[in-house]
Write an enzyme that holds these catalytic residues in place. Structure first.
Site, PDB file in Angstrom:
ATOM      1  CG  PHE A 258      -1.835   1.251   1.185  1.00  0.00           C
ATOM      2  CD1 PHE A 258      -3.047   1.209   0.513  1.00  0.00           C
ATOM      3  CD2 PHE A 258      -1.462   2.453   1.781  1.00  0.00           C
ATOM      4  CE1 PHE A 258      -3.873   2.327   0.442  1.00  0.00           C
ATOM      5  CE2 PHE A 258      -2.280   3.573   1.717  1.00  0.00           C
ATOM      6  CZ  PHE A 258      -3.485   3.505   1.048  1.00  0.00           C
TER       7      PHE A 258
ATOM      8  CG  ASP B 208       5.717   3.951   1.688  1.00  0.00           C
ATOM      9  OD1 ASP B 208       5.766   4.659   2.719  1.00  0.00           O
ATOM     10  OD2 ASP B 208       4.686   3.832   0.995  1.00  0.00           O
TER      11      ASP B 208
ATOM     12  CE  LYS C  69      -0.928   6.026   7.455  1.00  0.00           C
ATOM     13  NZ  LYS C  69      -0.579   5.282   6.252  1.00  0.00           N
TER      14      LYS C  69
HETATM   15  C1  PLP Z   1      -0.809   5.537   4.741  1.00  0.00           C
HETATM   16  C2  PLP Z   1       0.268   5.151   3.808  1.00  0.00           C
HETATM   17  C3  PLP Z   1       0.497   5.857   2.608  1.00  0.00           C
HETATM   18  C4  PLP Z   1      -0.398   6.974   2.151  1.00  0.00           C
HETATM   19  O1  PLP Z   1      -0.377   8.044   3.021  1.00  0.00           O
HETATM   20  P1  PLP Z   1      -1.517   9.176   2.900  1.00  0.00           P
HETATM   21  O2  PLP Z   1      -1.051  10.226   3.856  1.00  0.00           O
HETATM   22  O3  PLP Z   1      -2.808   8.557   3.287  1.00  0.00           O
HETATM   23  O4  PLP Z   1      -1.518   9.658   1.502  1.00  0.00           O
HETATM   24  C5  PLP Z   1       1.567   5.490   1.824  1.00  0.00           C
HETATM   25  N1  PLP Z   1       2.378   4.476   2.179  1.00  0.00           N
HETATM   26  C6  PLP Z   1       2.199   3.771   3.320  1.00  0.00           C
HETATM   27  C7  PLP Z   1       3.135   2.669   3.675  1.00  0.00           C
HETATM   28  C8  PLP Z   1       1.119   4.067   4.160  1.00  0.00           C
HETATM   29  O5  PLP Z   1       0.911   3.357   5.263  1.00  0.00           O
END
Ligand code: PLP
Length: 409
Positions: free
Chosen positions: A135, A220, A250
């Site tokens: 994701f 990521d 986050k």
């Molecule tokens: C939540 C998340 C995203 C997306 O972040 P948003 O602030 O919702 O756009 C991307 N990569 C990872 C691993 C995530 O957990």
């Protein structure tokens, strides 16, 4: 008079299945609803509230900055973004920072940088390999490297040139690579994909593969970064391992919308005009994130998260021993999950909420447990007691309904 749920339904695109509470206040690991009920918050704004709600240092930074200067654009120098960038460079061992406002944007920028690098430095290589179960966000580029068909299919065609490989399988990744591969993107632990933890050899093997094949490694850490897994960044669990590009959001702002990517010098080839953001790096959000990062580092919060994570995990394992409906407890630091043998996660979530604990069901059979990193042992004890009761209640009701059900044909 219309309820808030009715008012919401009238004006909102129906995208979120909200839990039926209206939250009005938060402090530390707790939130309050408009009826005066309090809850322990183990959702933490989707693992975003690293320092919990309204941490005094963060609140102070927001207040002070809001009275001085909120936004001017990147046509000018501002101090909080420089200080935050310096701190990120110091803590990551990488060299060049870009600020944005969300995780998806951090991923978008990372992908763009890798594509430009491939075009200029690797003979036009443009393919990006992502992982099954990944994701990375909801914008078109980030969605193209996100694996869930439910999220992808309504929006096809997505960005071309994206390949995928099974997570935690180095041979499959090697097989997916070609001369046209410019980058691999992965999460050190798949968060939204179900708190999937790779084997300890996997990430070092991916790093080695990228070095051998001259491929950019994008890690990521939007969810795993900022102390969540018990180190400031999850890649730091591996000695001598660094990404070429690191995506963050986050927990970086403990609830304030700020994202970033940090790149190694050798891939940091953007030039003026290649990328940008109106709000990215503005004084207000970067002052907040600076307060967050300074506090995480100065108070050694990641180490505390590791310790509390072990404590919480051991308590959850004892629940696993007592409750036959639990099939797995997994995670690292304070990014944890409870898996059930059947699709009872929503029922358990509702039952814990009724008892004063907010959690979220990542999948029909999976709960994510991601409290603020400042959680105390007493708060963990309280949450585990609620989980114990709630899971017991759901198990009893399942049993009752299976006894009452007509015999299978
Ligand atoms: C939540 C998340 C995203 C997306 O972040 P948003 O602030 O919702 O756009 C991307 N990569 C990872 C691993 C995530 O957990």
């Amino acid at each position: 008079m219309a309820t808030i749920a009715e008012r919401e339904a009238a004006v909102f695109l129906h995208l979120a299945n909200r839990q039926p509470v209206t939250l009005v206040r938060g402090q530390g690991c707790r939130v309050w609803d408009d009826q005066g009920n309090s809850y322990l918050d183990f959702v933490a704004g989707i693992a975003a509230l690293s320092l919990g709600h309204c941490h005094p240092k963060v609140t102070e930074a927001i207040k002070t900055q809001a009275e001085q200067l909120v936004h001017v654009s990147n046509f000018f120098y501002t101090k909080p973004q420089i200080e935050l960038a310096e701190l990120l460079v110091q803590q990551t061992g990488l060299q060049k920072v870009f600020f944005c406002n969300s995780g998806a944007e951090a991923v978008e920028g990372s992908l763009k940088l890798a594509r430009k690098w491939g075009r200029e430095k690797k003979n036009g290589a443009h393919e990006i390999i992502t992982m099954d179960g990944a994701f990375h966000g909801r914008t078109m580029g980030a969605l193209a490297v996100t694996s869930n068909p439910r999220y992808r299919e309504p929006f096809q065609p997505l960005v071309p040139g994206i390949m995928s490989a099974p997570y935690n399988n180095i041979e499959a990744l090697r097989a997916a690579m070609t001369d046209r591969t410019c980058a691999i993107i992965l999460e050190p632990i798949q968060g939204e994909g179900g708190v999937n933890i790779p084997d300890p050899e996997y990430l070092p093997a991916v790093r080695k593969l990228c070095d051998e094949a001259n491929v950019v490694l994008i890690i990521d850490e939007v969810q795993t970064g900022a102390g969540r897994t018990g180190n400031l960044f999850a890649y730091q669990h591996y000695p001598n391992l660094k990404p070429d590009i690191l995506a963050l959001a986050k927990g970086l702002g403990s609830g304030v919308p700020v994202g970033a990517f940090v790149a190694a010098e050798k891939v940091a080839i953007f030039e003026p005009g290649d990328h940008g953001s109106t709000f990215g790096g503005q004084p207000l959000t970067t002052a907040a994130a600076l307060a967050v990062m300074r506090t995480l580092v100065a108070e050694n919060i990641p180490a505390q998260a590791a310790k509390r994570g072990e404590y919480l995990t051991s308590k959850l394992r004892s629940l696993e021993d007592r409750h036959p409906s639990i099939t797995s407890v997994r995670g690292q630091g304070l990014l944890l999950a409870i898996e059930f043998g059947s699709e009872t996660a929503a029922q358990v979530m509702n039952a814990t909420r009724e008892r004063g604990l907010l959690i979220n069901n990542l999948r029909p059979n999976l709960l994510r447990i991601a409290p603020p990193l400042i959680i105390s042992e007493a708060e963990i004890d309280e949450a585990v007691r609620i989980l114990d009761e709630a899971i017991g209640a759901v198990e009893r009701s399942q049993e009752a309904s299976s006894k009452g059900a007509p015999p299978a044909r």
